[in-house]
Design a protein around this motif. Structure first.
Motif, PDB file in Angstrom:
ATOM      1  N   ARG A   1     -61.088 -41.951  52.922  1.00 49.24           N
ATOM      2  CA  ARG A   1     -60.696 -41.194  53.319  1.00 49.24           C
ATOM      3  C   ARG A   1     -62.471 -40.482  53.383  1.00 49.24           C
ATOM      4  O   ARG A   1     -63.176 -40.209  54.312  1.00 49.24           O
ATOM      5  CB  ARG A   1     -60.032 -39.977  53.620  1.00 49.24           C
ATOM      6  CG  ARG A   1     -58.482 -40.368  53.796  1.00 49.24           C
ATOM      7  CD  ARG A   1     -58.693 -40.783  54.595  1.00 49.24           C
ATOM      8  NE  ARG A   1     -57.023 -41.763  55.508  1.00 49.24           N
ATOM      9  CZ  ARG A   1     -56.655 -42.912  55.677  1.00 49.24           C
ATOM     10  NH1 ARG A   1     -57.065 -42.922  56.606  1.00 49.24           N
ATOM     11  NH2 ARG A   1     -55.506 -43.243  55.710  1.00 49.24           N
TER      12      ARG A   1
ATOM     13  N   LYS B   1     -57.291 -50.752  68.539  1.00 53.39           N
ATOM     14  CA  LYS B   1     -58.508 -50.249  68.628  1.00 53.39           C
ATOM     15  C   LYS B   1     -59.818 -51.270  67.887  1.00 53.39           C
ATOM     16  O   LYS B   1     -60.256 -50.809  69.189  1.00 53.39           O
ATOM     17  CB  LYS B   1     -58.695 -48.852  67.673  1.00 53.39           C
ATOM     18  CG  LYS B   1     -57.048 -48.006  67.753  1.00 53.39           C
ATOM     19  CD  LYS B   1     -57.036 -46.935  66.620  1.00 53.39           C
ATOM     20  CE  LYS B   1     -57.083 -47.121  65.342  1.00 53.39           C
ATOM     21  NZ  LYS B   1     -55.386 -47.631  65.117  1.00 53.39           N
TER      22      LYS B   1
ATOM     23  N   ASP C   1     -63.450 -49.048  59.797  1.00 50.51           N
ATOM     24  CA  ASP C   1     -62.722 -49.896  59.183  1.00 50.51           C
ATOM     25  C   ASP C   1     -64.496 -50.698  58.422  1.00 50.51           C
ATOM     26  O   ASP C   1     -64.493 -51.179  57.262  1.00 50.51           O
ATOM     27  CB  ASP C   1     -62.037 -50.651  59.553  1.00 50.51           C
ATOM     28  CG  ASP C   1     -60.887 -49.991  59.281  1.00 50.51           C
ATOM     29  OD1 ASP C   1     -60.105 -48.416  58.482  1.00 50.51           O
ATOM     30  OD2 ASP C   1     -59.932 -49.988  59.946  1.00 50.51           O
TER      31      ASP C   1
ATOM     32  N   GLY D   1     -61.094 -46.347  62.363  1.00 49.80           N
ATOM     33  CA  GLY D   1     -59.194 -46.958  61.427  1.00 49.80           C
ATOM     34  C   GLY D   1     -58.203 -45.437  62.068  1.00 49.80           C
ATOM     35  O   GLY D   1     -58.499 -44.379  62.274  1.00 49.80           O
ATOM     36  N   GLY D   2     -56.685 -45.689  61.900  1.00 52.72           N
ATOM     37  CA  GLY D   2     -55.607 -45.105  62.224  1.00 52.72           C
ATOM     38  C   GLY D   2     -56.059 -44.155  61.388  1.00 52.72           C
ATOM     39  O   GLY D   2     -55.228 -42.381  62.112  1.00 52.72           O
ATOM     40  N   GLY D   3     -56.170 -44.251  60.272  1.00 54.77           N
ATOM     41  CA  GLY D   3     -56.107 -42.308  59.594  1.00 54.77           C
ATOM     42  C   GLY D   3     -57.085 -41.732  59.821  1.00 54.77           C
ATOM     43  O   GLY D   3     -56.927 -40.235  58.824  1.00 54.77           O
TER      44      GLY D   3
ATOM     45  N   MET E   1     -51.941 -47.713  63.467  1.00 57.53           N
ATOM     46  CA  MET E   1     -52.606 -49.107  63.132  1.00 57.53           C
ATOM     47  C   MET E   1     -52.212 -50.526  64.241  1.00 57.53           C
ATOM     48  O   MET E   1     -50.748 -49.452  64.467  1.00 57.53           O
ATOM     49  CB  MET E   1     -51.438 -49.149  62.174  1.00 57.53           C
ATOM     50  CG  MET E   1     -52.360 -48.564  60.611  1.00 57.53           C
ATOM     51  SD  MET E   1     -51.771 -49.132  59.132  1.00 57.53           S
ATOM     52  CE  MET E   1     -50.733 -47.724  59.026  1.00 57.53           C
TER      53      MET E   1
ATOM     54  N   ARG F   1     -53.229 -53.845  55.807  1.00 53.80           N
ATOM     55  CA  ARG F   1     -53.704 -52.180  56.402  1.00 53.80           C
ATOM     56  C   ARG F   1     -52.450 -52.568  54.623  1.00 53.80           C
ATOM     57  O   ARG F   1     -51.002 -51.938  54.907  1.00 53.80           O
ATOM     58  CB  ARG F   1     -52.301 -52.593  56.850  1.00 53.80           C
ATOM     59  CG  ARG F   1     -54.026 -52.829  58.444  1.00 53.80           C
ATOM     60  CD  ARG F   1     -52.730 -52.724  59.376  1.00 53.80           C
ATOM     61  NE  ARG F   1     -53.809 -52.868  61.262  1.00 53.80           N
ATOM     62  CZ  ARG F   1     -54.018 -53.938  61.664  1.00 53.80           C
ATOM     63  NH1 ARG F   1     -53.555 -54.633  60.553  1.00 53.80           N
ATOM     64  NH2 ARG F   1     -54.744 -54.220  62.404  1.00 53.80           N
ATOM     65  N   PRO F   2     -52.905 -51.144  53.347  1.00 57.01           N
ATOM     66  CA  PRO F   2     -52.286 -51.245  52.867  1.00 57.01           C
ATOM     67  C   PRO F   2     -51.344 -49.939  52.986  1.00 57.01           C
ATOM     68  O   PRO F   2     -50.346 -50.125  52.206  1.00 57.01           O
ATOM     69  CB  PRO F   2     -53.622 -50.752  51.727  1.00 57.01           C
ATOM     70  CG  PRO F   2     -54.708 -50.461  52.284  1.00 57.01           C
ATOM     71  CD  PRO F   2     -54.678 -51.695  53.616  1.00 57.01           C
ATOM     72  N   LEU F   3     -51.309 -48.860  53.496  1.00 56.05           N
ATOM     73  CA  LEU F   3     -50.012 -48.295  54.231  1.00 56.05           C
ATOM     74  C   LEU F   3     -48.949 -49.077  54.483  1.00 56.05           C
ATOM     75  O   LEU F   3     -47.847 -48.021  54.258  1.00 56.05           O
ATOM     76  CB  LEU F   3     -50.656 -47.030  54.905  1.00 56.05           C
ATOM     77  CG  LEU F   3     -51.854 -46.541  54.544  1.00 56.05           C
ATOM     78  CD1 LEU F   3     -52.713 -45.230  55.620  1.00 56.05           C
ATOM     79  CD2 LEU F   3     -51.454 -45.847  53.450  1.00 56.05           C
TER      80      LEU F   3
ATOM     81  N   ARG G   1     -47.816 -38.092  62.421  1.00 58.30           N
ATOM     82  CA  ARG G   1     -50.083 -38.305  62.913  1.00 58.30           C
ATOM     83  C   ARG G   1     -50.244 -37.441  64.295  1.00 58.30           C
ATOM     84  O   ARG G   1     -50.717 -37.167  65.216  1.00 58.30           O
ATOM     85  CB  ARG G   1     -50.580 -39.644  63.258  1.00 58.30           C
ATOM     86  CG  ARG G   1     -51.158 -39.841  61.406  1.00 58.30           C
ATOM     87  CD  ARG G   1     -51.662 -40.982  61.050  1.00 58.30           C
ATOM     88  NE  ARG G   1     -52.026 -41.401  60.027  1.00 58.30           N
ATOM     89  CZ  ARG G   1     -51.939 -42.695  58.818  1.00 58.30           C
ATOM     90  NH1 ARG G   1     -52.391 -43.724  60.410  1.00 58.30           N
ATOM     91  NH2 ARG G   1     -52.586 -42.662  57.754  1.00 58.30           N
TER      92      ARG G   1
HETATM   93  O1  LIG Z   1     -54.288 -45.387  59.964  1.00 56.88           O
HETATM   94  C1  LIG Z   1     -54.073 -45.963  58.149  1.00 56.88           C
HETATM   95  O2  LIG Z   1     -53.855 -45.203  57.651  1.00 56.88           O
HETATM   96  C2  LIG Z   1     -54.844 -46.817  58.053  1.00 56.88           C
HETATM   97  C3  LIG Z   1     -55.516 -47.642  59.247  1.00 56.88           C
HETATM   98  C4  LIG Z   1     -56.433 -48.790  59.210  1.00 56.88           C
HETATM   99  O3  LIG Z   1     -57.357 -49.353  60.899  1.00 56.88           O
HETATM  100  P1  LIG Z   1     -56.399 -49.638  62.065  1.00 56.88           P
HETATM  101  O4  LIG Z   1     -55.833 -48.404  62.207  1.00 56.88           O
HETATM  102  O5  LIG Z   1     -58.015 -49.998  62.537  1.00 56.88           O
HETATM  103  O6  LIG Z   1     -55.391 -50.779  61.303  1.00 56.88           O
HETATM  104  C5  LIG Z   1     -57.276 -49.134  57.925  1.00 56.88           C
HETATM  105  O7  LIG Z   1     -58.465 -47.895  58.460  1.00 56.88           O
HETATM  106  C6  LIG Z   1     -56.846 -48.888  56.811  1.00 56.88           C
HETATM  107  O8  LIG Z   1     -55.580 -49.290  56.431  1.00 56.88           O
HETATM  108  C7  LIG Z   1     -55.773 -47.326  57.365  1.00 56.88           C
END
Ligand SMILES: O=C(O)C1=C[C@@H](OP(=O)(O)O)[C@@H](O)[C@H](O)C1
Ligand SMILES: Nc1ncnc2c1ncn2[C@@H]1O[C@H](COP(=O)(O)OP(=O)(O)O)[C@@H](O)[C@H]1O
Ligand SMILES: [Mg+2]
Length: 170
Positions: free
Chosen positions: A62, A20, A39, A82-84, A16, A119-121, A136
């Motif tokens: 997911r 990207k 996203d 997205g990062g995850g 995140m 970004r909820p995480l 990760r």
């Molecule tokens: O790393 C993650 O788990 C997340 C990354 C976010 O995207 P970005 O990496 O574009 O910020 C988005 O998909 C969500 O908040 C969860």
């Protein structure tokens, strides 16, 4: 050694705040191809990401994300995940054979730039960023076919470098 992988879809992965979304969009413009951000696709279909996490939970997010990735990877395009997204085994499998660019950044660089409320995480702040990144890192490094660090240079310069690299690859 030349890389036999097709250039497209050209996929951006990474933590995140690495850039990207912003850098991916600029690279697509420079290369004159379409741009997909998974996203954005999820938001268009299912609503805001914090609300999905809140009301449906991360596992449901997911699954939505896996579908968005599969759709985007079918295109001749630049695709920012997205990062995850790489946490989903089907997404990891779907990335096999593609050109996958890891955008990396330091925790300090990310802390200075990102809006944690979206970004909820990271809703407790960027302190969680390093832990999530450490969890990760091995996955990112295994999937990446190339890596660029985004910590110190402006977005335009990094995007320019990546576009030049991509033209050399095409
Ligand atoms: O790393 C993650 O788990 C997340 C990354 C976010 O995207 P970005 O990496 O574009 O910020 C988005 O998909 C969500 O908040 C969860
Ligand atoms: N190289 C950079 N230098 C400074 N700020 C950046 C850089 N890359 C991204 N940013 C900023 O960081 C924030 C997150 O970028 P974004 O592209 O959404 O990251 P990601 O999609 O990897 O989470 C945005 O506000 C963006 O302008
Ligand atoms: Mg993004």
């Amino acid at each position: 050694m030349t890389d036999a992988r097709p250039l497209y879809p050209l996929v951006f992965i990474g933590p995140m705040g690495a850039g990207k979304t912003r850098i991916g969009r600029r690279v697509a413009k420079a290369l004159d191809v379409r741009f997909f951000d998974t996203d954005k696709m999820i938001v268009a279909e299912h609503g805001p990401i914090p609300e999905i996490f809140e009301s449906r939970g991360e596992a449901v997010f997911r699954e939505f994300e896996k579908e968005a990735v599969a759709t985007a990877l079918a295109e001749r395009a630049v695709v920012s995940l997205g990062g995850g997204a790489v946490l989903h085994p089907q997404t990891r499998e779907a990335l096999t054979g593609h050109t996958v660019v890891l955008l990396n950044a330091t925790a300090e660089a990310v802390a200075a730039r990102i809006n944690t409320s979206k970004r909820p995480l990271l809703k407790n702040g960027t302190g969680d960023w390093q832990r999530i990144y450490d969890e990760r890192r091995a996955i990112y490094e295994e999937l990446a076919t190339t890596t660029f660090d985004t910590s110190t240079e402006p977005i335009e310069r990094i995007a320019g470098k990546i576009a030049t690299w991509a033209r050399g690859r095409a």
